[in-house]
Motif scaffolding. Structure first.
Motif: not given
Ligand code: FAD
Ligand code: FAD
Lengths: 401, 444
Positions: B88, B92, B94, B159, B236, B356, B367
């Motif tokens: 789900v 990054i 997933g 979805t 930033e 996250d 991160f």
């Molecule tokens: C502006 C910004 C700058 C950043 N800079 C840095 C940095 O320099 N260095 C660093 O280490 N980290 C940085 N981060 C943090 C880092 O980008 C995140 O920790 C990382 O991208 C998280 O990835 P993730 O896949 O866990 O979550 P997300 O990228 O939030 O992905 C979640 C996914 O789940 C989907 N989703 C959500 N709910 C549901 C649901 N109920 N059903 C189906 N799909 C769902 C969403 O559509 C999305 O595709 C930054 C974050 C931001 C916002």
């Protein structure tokens, strides 16, 4: 986890089909146990016997009256303790015997909800007393406005402001549990200059002031007294207003409205489980190769029912998370009813395929549960919408830099 | 399809849609069952004619333009008979799990369910992309469809996962219910917006889609922009916006930016850097309200009664992991989905989580660096391979404020003292100590 069967109340003495409804049911007698026992007795007796006839076109107002006297149509109201879980359980018990009657109960229940929540003294006094006890009957014509509010289709009834109220015109297809001397809750868009809709009103529609047009034949649920309703400049005065404007009102009752429907599907699924178990002894040796065996269905039914009952404790919770939980449960109820009824027919084989057999009827009932507003597709669309992040729009035209 | 060609000189046959039931009346076909022969113009239908399906009358019909037929999207034909792994989230986290599984196993079925379109992009770039003049297309490294084909993954884009029954290994989504052998929750966190801020009036930058909307709004030329919240993302973004030519005010709740993370000397360097690129910092500012003025601009009101005007407002007020999905399934949640610190298992059977959306010992860690290691652990466990397990370590935090870059190592403890190790015009080095050992250090 208790099985679905274990969740059912102990059987109460069955009252015979010939018992007339008491003239003046005493609400103090509507304890949880009494309501459930009374409803179950009716469901397992007269209703079960009439299910095939109701499917084919008999409108069971006599049975509805008895369900009303037993408290099955009133306990969700604030005045009787807002016992939504009990109302769902009663609807489940009836739907286990007859899905069409379960749907009539839902129509009746939400109509009562509108009358009470309106706060309009003209609707929430004696009118509601009679309704809650099943002495008068009325349904709900909210499918179109509910879909209109969700942006799926345009609103069909139009109201024009006149001295002392509104005049309403338009045509609604497919409104159930109405007829001569009956009524329903309806919503019309108020048009101002240039045919634009300023807001909506919700009102009690007296069916005698509208034209009821017969519907084409449906594949089932024919005894639901479903009509097309034509309104031609019908006057709606203050005494009939449920909400003006209607949207905030609908927002407040939406969770309760949808949650109550779960009783129908749970009952259809439970009836299907009965059908599977009925042939287990004779056919278990071959049925063991089927998907969705009774224990699978029973486990899911028990879990889902428990979730619905938890949600029923706070029917007016306005949080989006709560609403998504309700929509999710309602969608799962539809899916379970579809799977359970399909499996029941496969379990029973040819005997379930007989026109007089319950499984083929339940399949059509389950399909109805899955298509009546909000249908599975509407529920999923709404859950997707509610899950979306709200972001600025239209700010493009907005403002100087 | 009409057999008859019109000869009445009124042009081609028209169609009319019943607003109640969706029936389409085609003038060329008529409605012979109700006595309307083929070729009956809508205008010539008697007023008492009724829709043959639902019974509404002529006035409830409207002219109908046939929609261009939508070709069914091509989906991999291989029927998903085996339940397999369901992921789900298409961020990054997933995609990293999908990659890590495929690196070891080419056949296990993988379904990736995501609320967004599944595009692959590097989220940290979102806070430096405006200043570099990047477009949404430039940030998208690969479309979801391409990545899914490359990895042999069934992608369910747009979805939403809405319900979960752990005992039955089933996940309910807005496009149907899925069975799984293993479930990986990678749905990230969502912007946490104070209730005083109307979400329809301020942007949050936490995904490519939202950033793209902001990008469009800013593309029409320099604007006054207010950034609410002086955390990492706020600082930033403020610098990036200033570099892109906008007039930026950064509103911080404390006297200096990044108060939770940085000791005062470091925060002062950061502030000087931001001011050097033109950011106006307004500290000690708690936002009370946000409204639109009649002229379309926005007004931010502050707790001290003053107010501030801006054309665009961005809220960078922090993230929170959504809890509804896991809580209603009875899974443990504590500021994030609670996971075992070495296996990343949640409290539910065969359900893992990373990125996250998780918390370890009640603490989220949002991160990039941990994600790859987390994905590898989960992939190995799912495939039944031995793996030493995940060892959580605080990642190095690098603030991407080019005007005053700051790197933070170790595990800083908010409130405990920092010691200056080196201080010159060009460099500041500080450290935190515990029992004589250095536990955190920073360079600014
Ligand atoms: C502006 C910004 C700058 C950043 N800079 C840095 C940095 O320099 N260095 C660093 O280490 N980290 C940085 N981060 C943090 C880092 O980008 C995140 O920790 C990382 O991208 C998280 O990835 P993730 O896949 O866990 O979550 P997300 O990228 O939030 O992905 C979640 C996914 O789940 C989907 N989703 C959500 N709910 C549901 C649901 N109920 N059903 C189906 N799909 C769902 C969403 O559509 C999305 O595709 C930054 C974050 C931001 C916002
Ligand atoms: C036995 C029975 C009893 C019922 N009882 C009641 C009742 O008591 N009260 C009540 O309110 N409702 C009742 N209904 C109605 C029911 O709840 C549904 O509203 C009804 O089945 C139609 O919903 P749908 O999901 O099929 O519409 P959808 O498929 O969701 O269609 C939505 C709308 O889309 C529009 N549309 C369709 N095709 C097109 C197209 N090609 N282009 C553009 N637009 C299009 C149409 O306007 C259509 O109405 C009853 C229905 C049945 C079968």
């Amino acid at each position: 986890m208790p099985s679905a069967l274990a969740l059912r109340p102990a059987h109460a003495p069955a009252c015979s089909a010939a018992d007339p409804p008491p003239a003046r049911p005493d609400a103090d007698e509507w304890t949880d146990a009494a309501v459930l026992a009374g409803t179950t007795a009716i469901a397992d007796g007269a209703l079960k016997a009439a299910a095939a006839a109701i499917d084919g076109g008999t409108y069971p107002l006599d049975i509805m009256a008895r369900l009303g006297a037993a408290g099955a149509l009133g306990v969700h109201l604030d005045r009787f303790g807002a016992r939504f879980g009990l109302a769902v359980a009663a609807m489940q018990a009836a739907s286990r015997s007859c899905g069409a009657t379960g749907f009539l109960m839902w129509c009746h229940d939400v109509c009562g909800l509108y009358l009470e929540q309106s706060g309009n003294p003209a609707l929430s006094g004696a009118v509601l007393d009679d309704h809650a006890a099943g002495r008068t009957f009325g349904g709900t014509a909210l499918s179109n406005p509910m879909k209109a509010f969700a942006g799926i289709e345009p609103i069909l009834l139009r109201a024009r402001r006149v001295p002392g109220g509104y005049r309403v015109s338009g045509m609604l297809p497919w409104v159930s549990h109405i007829g001569p001397g009956q009524y329903c809750g309806a919503i019309a868009g108020v048009t101002g200059a240039g045919d634009t809709i300023s807001h909506e009103i919700m009102f009690r529609l007296d069916c005698d002031r509208a034209e009821l047009k017969p519907c084409p034949h449906f594949s089932g649920m024919e005894g639901t007294s479903t009509w097309g309703v034509r309104l031609d400049d019908v006057f709606v005065g203050q005494d009939d207003i449920i909400a003006d404007p209607a949207r905030p009102f609908i927002g407040r009752i939406r969770g309760a409205f949808i949650l109550l429907q779960c009783g129908m599907g749970l009952g259809v699924a439970e009836g299907s489980l009965d059908d599977m178990l009925a042939v287990e002894e004779a056919l278990g040796h071959v049925n063991q190769y089927l998907d969705d065996r009774p224990e699978t269905i029973a486990a899911e039914l028990a879990e889902l029912r428990a979730r619905v009952m938890r949600l029923a404790e706070t029917p007016y919770d306005g949080a989006p998370d709560y609403l998504i939980d309700v929509l999710d449960a309602r969608a799962q109820v539809s899916e379970l009813a579809l799977r359970a009824s399909q499996s029941a027919l496969l379990h029973q084989g040819a005997r379930g395929y007989l026109m007089s057999a319950a499984p083929q009827r339940r399949i059509r009932e389950a399909h109805f549960v899955a298509i009546v507003t909000p249908a599975i597709k509407h529920l999923r669309r709404e859950m997707a919408r509610l899950s979306q992040e709200i972001l600025p729009t239209g700010s493009l035209q907005g403002g100087r830099p | 399809m009409s057999l008859l060609e019109p000869t009445d000189g009124l042009g081609p046959w028209n169609q009319f849609l019943c607003r109640a039931c969706g029936l389409i009346y085609d003038e060329g076909e008529g409605d012979p069952d109700s006595g309307l022969p083929p070729g009956t113009r809508f205008a010539d239908i008697p007023e008492d004619w009724a829709c043959p399906i639902c019974g509404v009358t002529k006035s409830d019909f409207e002219p109908y333009q046939r929609r261009a037929p939508v070709a069914p999207a091509s989906i991999p034909a291989a029927p998903q008979r085996r339940a397999g792994v369901v992921i789900v989230g298409g961020g990054i986290s997933g995609w990293s799990v999908a990659e890590a599984i495929r690196a070891e196993n080419a056949t296990i079925p993988i379904t990736l369910v995501t609320a967004c379109d599944g595009s692959l992009y590097h989220k940290p770039e979102l806070s430096v992309a405006l200043g570099r003049g990047l477009s949404p297309d430039a940030l998208r490294r690969e479309t979801g469809v391409t990545a899914a084909a490359r990895l042999g993954v069934r992608l369910m884009a747009d979805t939403v996962a809405v319900g979960l029954s752990p005992e039955r290994h089933s996940l309910r989504t807005t496009r149907g219910t899925l069975r799984y052998t293993h479930l990986v929750l990678a749905h990230g966190a969502r912007p946490a917006l104070p209730s005083s801020l109307d979400p329809a009036l301020c942007w949050r930058v936490n995904d490519l889609a939202a950033w793209s909307g902001l990008h469009d709004e800013l593309a029409r030329g320099p604007r006054t922009v207010a950034v609410i919240g002086a955390g990492m993302v706020g600082c930033e973004m403020a610098e990036d916006l200033a570099r892109a030519g906008h007039a930026v005010t950064l509103l911080g709740a404390a006297t200096l930016p990044l108060p939770d993370l940085l000791p005062e000397p470091a925060a002062r360097r950061l502030l000087a850097g931001l001011q050097g690129v033109g950011v106006r910092y307004q500290g000690d500012s708690l936002v009370r309200g946000l409204s639109r003025r009649p002229d379309g601009g926005l007004t931010i009101t502050l707790a001290d009664g003053t107010s501030l005007a801006a054309a665009t407002v961005i809220a960078a007020t922090g993230l929170a992991a959504p809890s509804r999905l896991v809580r209603s399934a009875g899974l443990a949640f504590d500021h994030g989905i609670a996971v075992d610190p070495t296996t990343l298992r949640t409290s539910g059977p065969d359900i893992f989580a990373l990125g996250d959306c998780i918390s370890i010992e009640g603490r989220p860690c949002r991160f990039i660096e941990p994600i790859g290691r987390q994905a590898a652990v989960i992939a190995h466990t799912i495939l039944g391979r031995v793996h030493p397990g995940y060892a959580h370590a605080a990642p190095v935090i690098r603030l991407k404020t080019r005007s005053a870059p700051i790197a933070l190592h170790g595990a800083p403890v908010a409130g405990s003292p920092w010691h200056v190790v080196e201080e010159s015009e060009h460099r500041l080095a500080m450290e935190q100590r515990h029992d004589g050992a250095v536990t955190a250090w920073l360079a600014a």
